[in-house]
Scaffold this motif. Structure first.
Motif, mmCIF file in Angstrom:
data_model
loop_
_atom_site.group_PDB
_atom_site.id
_atom_site.type_symbol
_atom_site.label_atom_id
_atom_site.label_comp_id
_atom_site.label_asym_id
_atom_site.label_seq_id
_atom_site.Cartn_x
_atom_site.Cartn_y
_atom_site.Cartn_z
ATOM 1 N N GLU A 1 0.971 -1.212 -0.036
ATOM 2 C CA GLU A 1 -0.034 0.097 -0.137
ATOM 3 C C GLU A 1 0.830 1.253 -0.010
ATOM 4 O OE1 GLU A 1 -2.165 -3.221 2.131
ATOM 5 O OE2 GLU A 1 -0.181 -2.438 2.159
ATOM 6 N N LYS A 2 2.041 1.151 0.508
ATOM 7 C CA LYS A 2 2.929 2.419 0.681
ATOM 8 C C LYS A 2 3.681 2.666 -0.715
ATOM 9 C CE LYS A 2 4.003 2.007 5.613
ATOM 10 N NZ LYS A 2 5.426 1.973 6.491
ATOM 11 N N LEU A 3 3.472 1.629 -1.589
ATOM 12 C CA LEU A 3 3.852 1.989 -2.812
ATOM 13 C C LEU A 3 2.986 2.142 -3.719
ATOM 14 C CD1 LEU A 3 6.709 -1.007 -2.922
ATOM 15 C CD2 LEU A 3 7.046 1.399 -2.709
ATOM 16 N N GLY A 4 1.601 2.431 -3.551
ATOM 17 C CA GLY A 4 0.512 2.473 -4.310
ATOM 18 C C GLY A 4 -0.055 1.341 -4.902
ATOM 19 N N PHE A 5 -0.085 0.108 -4.330
ATOM 20 C CA PHE A 5 -0.660 -1.169 -4.701
ATOM 21 C C PHE A 5 -1.524 -1.633 -3.585
ATOM 22 C CE2 PHE A 5 3.602 -0.890 -6.836
ATOM 23 C CZ PHE A 5 3.078 -0.924 -8.075
ATOM 24 N N SER A 6 -2.678 -2.081 -4.322
ATOM 25 C CA SER A 6 -3.728 -2.794 -3.242
ATOM 26 C C SER A 6 -3.020 -3.920 -2.726
ATOM 27 C CB SER A 6 -4.993 -2.944 -3.724
ATOM 28 O OG SER A 6 -5.056 -3.704 -4.958
ATOM 29 N N ARG A 7 -3.873 -4.436 -1.734
ATOM 30 C CA ARG A 7 -3.617 -5.932 -1.198
ATOM 31 C C ARG A 7 -4.078 -6.801 -2.273
ATOM 32 N NH1 ARG A 7 0.217 -7.861 2.410
ATOM 33 N NH2 ARG A 7 0.784 -6.027 3.609
ATOM 34 N N GLY A 8 -4.998 -6.438 -2.965
ATOM 35 C CA GLY A 8 -5.684 -7.568 -3.944
ATOM 36 C C GLY A 8 -4.996 -7.587 -5.174
ATOM 37 N N ASN A 9 -3.867 -6.771 -5.174
ATOM 38 C CA ASN A 9 -3.269 -6.942 -6.643
ATOM 39 C C ASN A 9 -1.758 -6.917 -6.247
ATOM 40 O OD1 ASN A 9 -5.326 -6.317 -8.200
ATOM 41 N ND2 ASN A 9 -4.978 -4.196 -8.547
ATOM 42 N N TYR A 10 -1.563 -7.919 -5.172
ATOM 43 C CA TYR A 10 -0.364 -8.063 -4.604
ATOM 44 C C TYR A 10 -0.159 -9.446 -4.215
ATOM 45 C CZ TYR A 10 3.452 -8.312 -1.232
ATOM 46 O OH TYR A 10 4.776 -8.954 -0.657
ATOM 47 N N ARG A 11 1.062 -10.330 -4.752
ATOM 48 C CA ARG A 11 1.363 -11.595 -4.377
ATOM 49 C C ARG A 11 2.491 -11.511 -4.022
ATOM 50 N NH1 ARG A 11 -3.381 -11.110 -5.145
ATOM 51 N NH2 ARG A 11 -4.794 -12.549 -6.280
ATOM 52 N N GLU A 12 3.129 -12.634 -2.828
ATOM 53 C CA GLU A 12 4.575 -12.877 -2.604
ATOM 54 C C GLU A 12 4.450 -14.514 -2.659
ATOM 55 O OE1 GLU A 12 3.551 -12.696 2.106
ATOM 56 O OE2 GLU A 12 4.200 -10.711 1.212
ATOM 57 N N ILE A 13 5.891 -14.785 -2.726
ATOM 58 C CA ILE A 13 6.239 -16.061 -3.130
ATOM 59 C C ILE A 13 7.361 -16.454 -2.256
ATOM 60 C CG2 ILE A 13 7.267 -17.900 -4.588
ATOM 61 C CD1 ILE A 13 6.003 -16.299 -6.825
ATOM 62 N N ALA A 14 7.028 -17.459 -1.099
ATOM 63 C CA ALA A 14 7.922 -17.796 -0.178
ATOM 64 C C ALA A 14 8.908 -19.049 -0.429
ATOM 65 C CB ALA A 14 7.568 -17.788 1.377
ATOM 66 N N ASN A 15 9.992 -19.390 0.093
ATOM 67 C CA ASN A 15 10.677 -20.694 -0.397
ATOM 68 C C ASN A 15 10.298 -21.507 0.999
ATOM 69 O OD1 ASN A 15 11.948 -19.964 2.175
ATOM 70 N ND2 ASN A 15 13.760 -19.446 1.208
ATOM 71 N N ARG A 16 10.395 -22.812 0.970
ATOM 72 C CA ARG A 16 10.082 -23.779 1.887
ATOM 73 C C ARG A 16 10.133 -23.452 3.290
ATOM 74 N NH1 ARG A 16 14.165 -26.667 -0.663
ATOM 75 N NH2 ARG A 16 15.801 -27.354 0.779
ATOM 76 N N TRP A 17 11.105 -22.282 3.715
ATOM 77 C CA TRP A 17 11.413 -21.941 5.030
ATOM 78 C C TRP A 17 10.600 -20.845 5.264
ATOM 79 C CZ3 TRP A 17 15.995 -23.511 1.803
ATOM 80 C CH2 TRP A 17 16.289 -24.447 2.285
ATOM 81 N N THR B 1 8.138 -24.023 -2.916
ATOM 82 C CA THR B 1 7.640 -23.021 -2.365
ATOM 83 C C THR B 1 6.825 -23.208 -1.066
ATOM 84 O OG1 THR B 1 5.595 -23.233 -3.770
ATOM 85 C CG2 THR B 1 7.283 -21.588 -4.421
ATOM 86 N N ASN B 2 6.444 -22.373 -0.184
ATOM 87 C CA ASN B 2 5.831 -22.575 0.963
ATOM 88 C C ASN B 2 4.381 -22.871 0.828
ATOM 89 O OD1 ASN B 2 5.540 -23.015 3.705
ATOM 90 N ND2 ASN B 2 5.775 -20.658 4.164
ATOM 91 N N PRO B 3 3.904 -24.109 1.319
ATOM 92 C CA PRO B 3 2.450 -24.376 1.269
ATOM 93 C C PRO B 3 1.450 -23.764 2.137
ATOM 94 C CG PRO B 3 3.607 -26.079 2.110
ATOM 95 C CD PRO B 3 4.615 -25.299 1.903
ATOM 96 N N ILE B 4 1.505 -22.343 2.005
ATOM 97 C CA ILE B 4 0.468 -21.901 3.058
ATOM 98 C C ILE B 4 -0.607 -21.176 2.221
ATOM 99 C CG2 ILE B 4 0.321 -19.854 4.808
ATOM 100 C CD1 ILE B 4 3.345 -20.340 5.397
#
Length: 262
Positions: A27-43, A104-107
């Motif tokens: 949000e601080k960069l002007g992007f909504s949570r709905g238009n944001y994804r993050e990818i994590a590794n297995r840790w 990737t992290n299965p969450i």
């Protein structure tokens, strides 16, 4: 090749810096949570962030550089890894290929079990590309090498889907075969800052090669595609004095004034 503008440079540099933060807020960069994804590794460590706006055609993909001990050690895994996409074969840095192929992290809801980081990224980007959006990728350090490798794969899967690739302090991602096969030389900008020694890694000249256009920020000017030998000689004394001082993102951001707004 179009010129990289100052505002573009600054945007990518800031993204590469803040993506290291555990409290990253789109949000601080002007992007909504709905238009944001993050990818994590297995840790559970966030390795890549994807963000876009509904009224813009550009999707931003930001790869984080090495942060954990395991990731730093992967930089030393510089033997060749053979890859084949759409009938094209080439060799890349085994460690950076592993970073893209790691589980990737299965969450829930945005992570899935038993798939690679690149597959997860592809599943996020696929509907956006089909909707007419184009992808810009950026990353610092090993994240820059991940951006290069991912961009080439995506361009082969979705022709003309990549708008731009901008990397900061990036080590070399592949062998001569990869340099020859790389599809995005004219849309790739590799930013090097003063005497950042990481940009000379792996230390295997004639074996590892960079791709795209190099912009070297040194002594208050930009050198374009300067030869490695000349670059080395120009910065030799400073390299001995402070070898790692120029690798961090704040140094790249400080040089944003080199770029024109026009």
């Amino acid at each position: 090749m179009k010129k990289l503008k100052r505002y573009q440079y600054e945007r990518y540099a800031v993204l590469c810096k803040v993506t290291y933060r555990a409290d990253f807020e789109p949000e601080k960069l002007g992007f909504s949570r709905g238009n944001y994804r993050e990818i994590a590794n297995r840790w559970g460590n966030i390795c890549a962030r994807v963000m876009w706006r509904d009224n813009k055609k550009e999707v931003l993909v930001v790869f984080r550089g090495s942060q954990t001990m395991n990731e730093w050690l992967l930089n030393c895994q510089c033997w060749p890894k053979a890859k084949q996409f759409k009938g094209c074969r080439y060799n890349v840095h085994s460690g950076y290929d592993y970073l893209l192929e790691q589980s990737t992290n299965p969450i829930a809801p945005h992570y899935e079990a038993d798939i690679s980081l690149f597959t997860q990224l592809q599943r996020i980007l696929n509907p956006l590309i089909l909707a007419g959006k184009r992808i810009s990728l950026t990353g610092h350090s090993s994240g820059g090498s991940m951006a290069i490798l991912a961009a080439d794969r995506l361009e082969r899967l979705y022709p003309n889907s990549i708008k731009r690739v901008v990397t900061f302090g990036q080590p070399s991602p592949g062998f001569k075969s990869f340099q020859k096969a790389y599809l995005l030389h004219r849309r790739t900008y590799r930013i090097c800052c003063d005497i950042d020694v990481v940009t000379f890694l792996p230390p295997l000249p004639g074996i590892y090669f960079h791709v795209g256009k190099m912009l070297w920020l040194h002594n208050e000017r930009i050198y374009e595609n300067i030869s490695p030998v000349k670059r080395f000689l120009l910065s030799f004394f400073s390299w001995i004095v402070s070898p790692f001082a120029f690798h961090y993102m704040h140094k790249y951001i400080r040089n944003k004034d080199f770029f024109d707004d026009i």
